[in-house]
Design an enzyme around this catalytic site. Structure first.
Site, PDB file in Angstrom:
ATOM      1  N   HIS A 366     -63.887  39.865 -90.909  1.00 12.92           N
ATOM      2  CA  HIS A 366     -63.574  40.798 -89.742  1.00 12.92           C
ATOM      3  C   HIS A 366     -64.765  41.749 -89.339  1.00 12.92           C
ATOM      4  O   HIS A 366     -64.871  41.998 -88.156  1.00 12.92           O
ATOM      5  CB  HIS A 366     -62.505  41.404 -89.815  1.00 12.92           C
ATOM      6  CG  HIS A 366     -61.060  40.408 -89.691  1.00 12.92           C
ATOM      7  ND1 HIS A 366     -60.699  39.992 -88.409  1.00 12.92           N
ATOM      8  CD2 HIS A 366     -60.351  39.984 -90.554  1.00 12.92           C
ATOM      9  CE1 HIS A 366     -59.568  39.335 -88.725  1.00 12.92           C
ATOM     10  NE2 HIS A 366     -59.430  39.177 -90.001  1.00 12.92           N
ATOM     11  N   LYS A 558     -58.723  50.235 -76.719  1.00  8.39           N
ATOM     12  CA  LYS A 558     -59.077  49.790 -77.805  1.00  8.39           C
ATOM     13  C   LYS A 558     -59.278  50.938 -78.823  1.00  8.39           C
ATOM     14  O   LYS A 558     -59.369  52.380 -78.329  1.00  8.39           O
ATOM     15  CB  LYS A 558     -60.604  48.548 -77.906  1.00  8.39           C
ATOM     16  CG  LYS A 558     -61.537  49.568 -77.229  1.00  8.39           C
ATOM     17  CD  LYS A 558     -62.802  48.734 -77.125  1.00  8.39           C
ATOM     18  CE  LYS A 558     -62.717  47.733 -76.093  1.00  8.39           C
ATOM     19  NZ  LYS A 558     -62.795  46.336 -76.718  1.00  8.39           N
ATOM     20  N   ARG A 559     -59.258  50.634 -80.181  1.00  5.69           N
ATOM     21  CA  ARG A 559     -59.442  51.875 -81.169  1.00  5.69           C
ATOM     22  C   ARG A 559     -60.996  52.517 -80.628  1.00  5.69           C
ATOM     23  O   ARG A 559     -61.931  51.733 -80.158  1.00  5.69           O
ATOM     24  CB  ARG A 559     -59.800  51.434 -82.391  1.00  5.69           C
ATOM     25  CG  ARG A 559     -58.433  50.964 -82.957  1.00  5.69           C
ATOM     26  CD  ARG A 559     -57.426  52.032 -83.128  1.00  5.69           C
ATOM     27  NE  ARG A 559     -57.783  53.203 -83.897  1.00  5.69           N
ATOM     28  CZ  ARG A 559     -57.332  53.429 -85.101  1.00  5.69           C
ATOM     29  NH1 ARG A 559     -56.226  52.556 -85.659  1.00  5.69           N
ATOM     30  NH2 ARG A 559     -57.766  54.210 -85.985  1.00  5.69           N
ATOM     31  N   LYS A 564     -67.801  50.580 -80.514  1.00  3.21           N
ATOM     32  CA  LYS A 564     -67.303  49.942 -79.004  1.00  3.21           C
ATOM     33  C   LYS A 564     -67.739  50.709 -77.768  1.00  3.21           C
ATOM     34  O   LYS A 564     -67.280  50.282 -76.910  1.00  3.21           O
ATOM     35  CB  LYS A 564     -65.616  50.021 -79.159  1.00  3.21           C
ATOM     36  CG  LYS A 564     -65.238  49.189 -80.494  1.00  3.21           C
ATOM     37  CD  LYS A 564     -63.599  49.408 -80.410  1.00  3.21           C
ATOM     38  CE  LYS A 564     -62.948  48.636 -81.563  1.00  3.21           C
ATOM     39  NZ  LYS A 564     -62.788  47.125 -81.251  1.00  3.21           N
ATOM     40  N   THR A 666     -60.162  40.537 -79.223  1.00  2.00           N
ATOM     41  CA  THR A 666     -59.190  39.961 -78.712  1.00  2.00           C
ATOM     42  C   THR A 666     -58.409  40.539 -77.179  1.00  2.00           C
ATOM     43  O   THR A 666     -57.972  39.843 -76.519  1.00  2.00           O
ATOM     44  CB  THR A 666     -57.740  39.852 -79.571  1.00  2.00           C
ATOM     45  OG1 THR A 666     -57.707  41.002 -80.121  1.00  2.00           O
ATOM     46  CG2 THR A 666     -58.225  38.917 -80.741  1.00  2.00           C
ATOM     47  N   LYS A 670     -57.219  38.816 -73.484  1.00  2.00           N
ATOM     48  CA  LYS A 670     -55.890  39.184 -72.921  1.00  2.00           C
ATOM     49  C   LYS A 670     -56.200  39.600 -71.588  1.00  2.00           C
ATOM     50  O   LYS A 670     -55.337  39.031 -70.485  1.00  2.00           O
ATOM     51  CB  LYS A 670     -55.138  40.414 -73.786  1.00  2.00           C
ATOM     52  CG  LYS A 670     -54.741  39.809 -75.141  1.00  2.00           C
ATOM     53  CD  LYS A 670     -54.099  41.053 -76.059  1.00  2.00           C
ATOM     54  CE  LYS A 670     -54.262  40.588 -77.178  1.00  2.00           C
ATOM     55  NZ  LYS A 670     -53.588  41.836 -78.143  1.00  2.00           N
TER      56      LYS A 670
END
Ligand code: PLP
Length: 824
Positions: A366, A558-559, A564, A666, A670
């Site tokens: 991952h 998101k985290r 990110k 993901t 969505k």
């Protein structure tokens, strides 16, 4: 007398039957009455009524799988981020509308009752939510499957925001009981820990290893039924709870040691007490290793028990019947555990046992982040799992001698790199290497990620076993992430393409032909508008902030992690704010930037970024000079149930990781599925999203993977960008002032420091300009309503590839080789 087997038709309830069942359960299961019942009691009574259906179908499924003795997949994951189950189960049983009507007649709103359910937050983020989508798809596609994980007493912490800062509070998701789980005392397992290994003479001659455990822990299984869409197959998610092996140590107790006996019990229960809240990184703590071993050992025992019930101690069919998927390296210890059981307990020779293990296991990688590749110190391993360390040494020695030495004779550097053991001051067990060596297949989770796994992370392994490495692009279940969370859009799609799309998401592609159709655009955008209006109310209730549904809703959920790049979004908002302050007529469509994000409790910079977002929000939202053109909202406690409200209302989806760092994502799928336009880098599944939707329908910006690599190789200097762009410089310098933290200058300086002195490891400054340009494009597109609607429609209609049913079918075809098994 033989009972007649019930068909799906026999099982289907009508409104009056369901209503009667709810009232019956309210009285007989909840022990209350219609007059007195709390909303929580009504929710539990409704769940109990639904469970009558669930259990009937669960039993049918289990009987069918047993009778047909089917090959099954066992999905081992330390995390399952299930969220709420009520609406999902009702939808999957085709009972949602009926239940809404039944409750309506009782004066209740189903959506209100669903709000009573605490999220089952037994995961950190994407990895755990993927596992949840996958078990939904496995049941939907009628594949025999069991999910195995940990029954954490406390899931991911609840986030509160106090004066802009994240405060962690314990999550107690089952404090008052969870109607969707069933305890199975008949399947309790006992597992050993600590102790020492003895070599003894075996019964059949030769030597044999015996592990004398220092402690034993009881694993109590809790089953969560997993209802497939259509309700035909109901599989289970089996979560293990740790308990002391003996409730009391009577000897200690009788000797006056009541407190000691209780301490032992408390220690044993600690194992499944809390989920580690680190997404992507790992603490390397003893308890974490024990958690991993605990759930793997319980699961392996459970798998063997089920196999032996049919095949006895003949293991020749084991690999044909059993597939085990390791969701990341967290369950790696299942490999040496299966070896231990087969060799030490079942008496198989090493080669036979290894042949079985190798066929049974597959591993999903991952992440490429070095800090996330798990390593355990050899001394810790030796203390907790002495026999497993011996087995790992043996696996390693055979691998190095039989495969590496013949391929790279005398090459010690390659041996050191591929070895499961990392040498150094502290010797370590590398779980990623063990996974690759012990699995028949290794997959990444998006095309680009799988390529990087093969070329950058494990190139020599790929040379040894070219057929082992493969890709399975992630997916999301359209039942939860469109049908249930966006009922109006689901209704529109039902009208336009028919009702098969929740199973065949590709069917939405035919909607592309309406992308230019004015009437369709109007319907589509008025649904988006309505979802935004609903979110406006949630934002007001949760944060007190007033926002207008007229604005563009720009969402990053998101985290929180530097890779990110929430900090990129933050500095861009600050730049917009500066532009507006410098020129109140600065031409932009009003924008609401919405964040939802938890930071790992020990990740200081991530928490500072949350603080900065909140301080920026306070200032911007209360600044009359900018005439409401800019708003910033930080939604506390981001979780699945909040995602279900944010995603249908998003206009813009922020997917802005440094290229090469986000394995897949993901959330990106969505939001696009619900009609948001992606502003994103060419990273993870963004690349495939842009391929499906067309690059012209996404705002792609920034360095790509090769450019990131070559900039880093050349020597990246963030000061080059700081001095070259006066706006960027002014924004970064702002962090050192007290503009956002009046009277407390420097409170936000850590962010500037990380981006300059810290070397900006995720190239935030390098991508700033191109990000800013992409936002101008978004603004221009939005001001042309027909253009925007067209792009939004195309995005939603072309996400068929990202159905998790497709991901599961890829796993089945490329890795698991299962046969679907119809039930009923
Ligand atoms: N957390 C929750 C609650 C989610 O639903 C998701 C995915 O949608 C994630 C985290 C992962 O988000 P991302 O893929 O953007 O990292």
């Amino acid at each position: 007398m033989a009972t007649k087997k019930k068909t799906d038709q026999d099982l289907q309830l009508d409104k009056d039957q369901l209503k009667a069942s709810i009232v019956r359960h309210l009285r007989s299961t909840l022990g209350t009455s219609e007059q007195k019942a709390s909303p929580e009691a009504w929710w539990k009574a409704t769940a109990a009524a639904v469970n009558e259906q669930v259990y009937e179908r669960l039993t049918r499924t289990q009987q069918t799988h047993f009778k047909k003795d089917t090959r099954a997949i066992h999905y081992l994951s330390a995390e399952f981020l299930m969220g709420r189950l009520s609406s999902n189960n009702l939808h999957n049983l085709s009972l949602y509308k009926i239940c809404e009507e039944a409750l309506g007649e009782l004066g209740l709103e189903l959506t209100d009752l669903c709000e009573q359910e605490p999220d089952m937050a037994l995961g950190n983020g994407g990895l755990g939510r993927l596992a949840a989508c996958f078990i939904d798809s496995l049941a939907t596609l009628n594949y025999p499957a069991v999910g195995y994980g940990i029954h954490y007493e406390h899931g991911l912490f609840r986030q509160e925001i106090q004066d802009g800062r994240q405060i962690e509070r314990p999550d107690s998701w089952r404090e008052y009981g969870n109607p969707w789980e069933i305890c199975r005392p008949e399947s309790v397992q006992e597992i050993p820990l600590y102790g020492y290994v003895e070599t003894v003479f075996g019964d059949k001659g030769g030597l044999k290893k015996v592990w004398h455990a220092g402690r034993k822990i009881k694993g109590v299984p809790w089953d969560i039924p997993v209802v497939g869409f259509g309700g035909h197959t109901v599989n289970i998610l089996r979560l293990w709870e740790s308990r002391a092996s003996e409730f009391f140590d009577w000897d200690v107790f009788n000797a006056g040691g009541y407190i000691d006996s209780q301490a032992e019990k408390a220690q044993a229960e600690t194992i499944s007490k809390v989920l580690y809240p680190n997404d992507e990184t790992d603490a390397g703590k003893e308890l974490r290793l024990i958690q991993q071993y605990f759930f793997c050992a319980c699961s392996i025992k459970d798998i063997l028990r089920r196999y032996k019930r049919v095949h006895g101690a003949d293991f020749s069919n084991f690999a044909a019947q059993i597939a085990i998927q390791l969701n990341d390296t967290h369950p790696t210890v299942a490999i040496p555990e299966l070896m231990r059981v087969l060799v030490d307990e079942e008496g198989l020779n090493w080669d036979t046992a290894w042949g079985i293990c190798y066929q049974v296991f597959s591993y999903t990688n991952h992440t490429l982040l070095p800090e996330a590749l798990e390593k355990w110190s050899v001394s810790l391993f030796e203390k907790v799992l002495p026999r497993h360390l011996e087995i790992i040494y043996e696996i390693n020695a055979r691998f190095l001698n039989e495969l590496v030495e013949p391929k790279w004779p005398g090459n010690d550097a390659i041996k050191a790199k591929l070895s499961i053991i990392e040498e150094g001051d502290v010797r370590k067990v590398r779980m990623g290497n063990l996974c690759v060596i012990g699995s028949s297949k290794v997959n990444g989770v998006a095309e680009i990620h799988s390529k990087l796994v093969k070329e950058d992370l494990f190139p020599e392994y790929a040379e040894l076993w070219p057929e082992k490495m493969c890709n399975v692009t992630n997916g999301v279940t359209p039942r939860r992430w469109l049908l249930a969370c966006n009922p109006e859009l689901a209704g529109l799609y039902n009208e336009v393409v028919g009702k098969e799309w929740p199973l065949q998401l590709d069917k939405l592609r035919s909607v592309v032909k309406f992308a230019d159709d004015k009437a369709f655009q109007q319907q589509f955008m008025s649904i988006k508008r309505h979802n935004k209006e609903k979110l406006v109310k949630v934002i007001k209730a949760e944060t007190g902030i007033d926002v207008s549904a007229e604005a563009i809703f720009d969402v990053q959920i998101k985290r929180l992690h530097e890779y990110k790049r929430q900090q990129l979004n933050l500095i861009h908002i600050m730049a917009l704010y500066r532009r507006l302050l410098a020129n109140p007529d600065y031409d932009m469509h009003p924008r609401v930037f919405i964040f939802g994000s938890k930071a790992a409790p020990g990740y200081k910079l991530a928490k500072d970024i949350i603080y900065a977002i909140n301080k920026l929000a306070e200032r911007v939202n209360n600044d009359a000079r900018i005439q409401g053109k800019l708003k910033v909202v930080f939604m506390p406690n981001y979780r699945v149930s909040l995602a279900e409200k944010l995603i249908p209302a998003a206009d813009v989806s922020e997917q802005i990781s440094t290229a090469g760092y986000e394995a897949s994502g993901t959330g990106n799928m969505k939001m696009a599925l619900n009609g948001a336009i992606t502003i994103g880098t060419l990273d993870g599944a963004n690349i495939e999203i842009a391929e499906e939707a067309g690059a012209e329908n996404c705002a792609i910006f920034g360095l790509n993977v090769d450019e990131v690599k070559s900039l880093k190789a050349r020597g990246y200097n963030p000061y080059d960008f700081y001095y070259a762009n006066s706006e960027l410089k002014a924004v970064l310098d702002w962090f050192d002032t007290d503009y956002f933290t009046p009277g407390r200058p420097g409170e936000l300086s850590s962010i500037k420091r990380s981006l300059l002195e810290g070397g900006d490891p995720y190239l935030t400054l390098a991508d700033f300009e191109s990000y800013s340009e992409a936002h101008k494009l978004i603004d221009a597109w939005y001001r042309d309503p027909a253009l925007w609607a067209k792009k939004a429609i195309i995005n939603s209609a072309t996400m068929g590839k990202f159905n998790s049913d497709r991901s599961i079918q890829d796993y089945v075809d490329r890795i698991w080789k299962l046969t679907s098994c119809s039930v009923g």
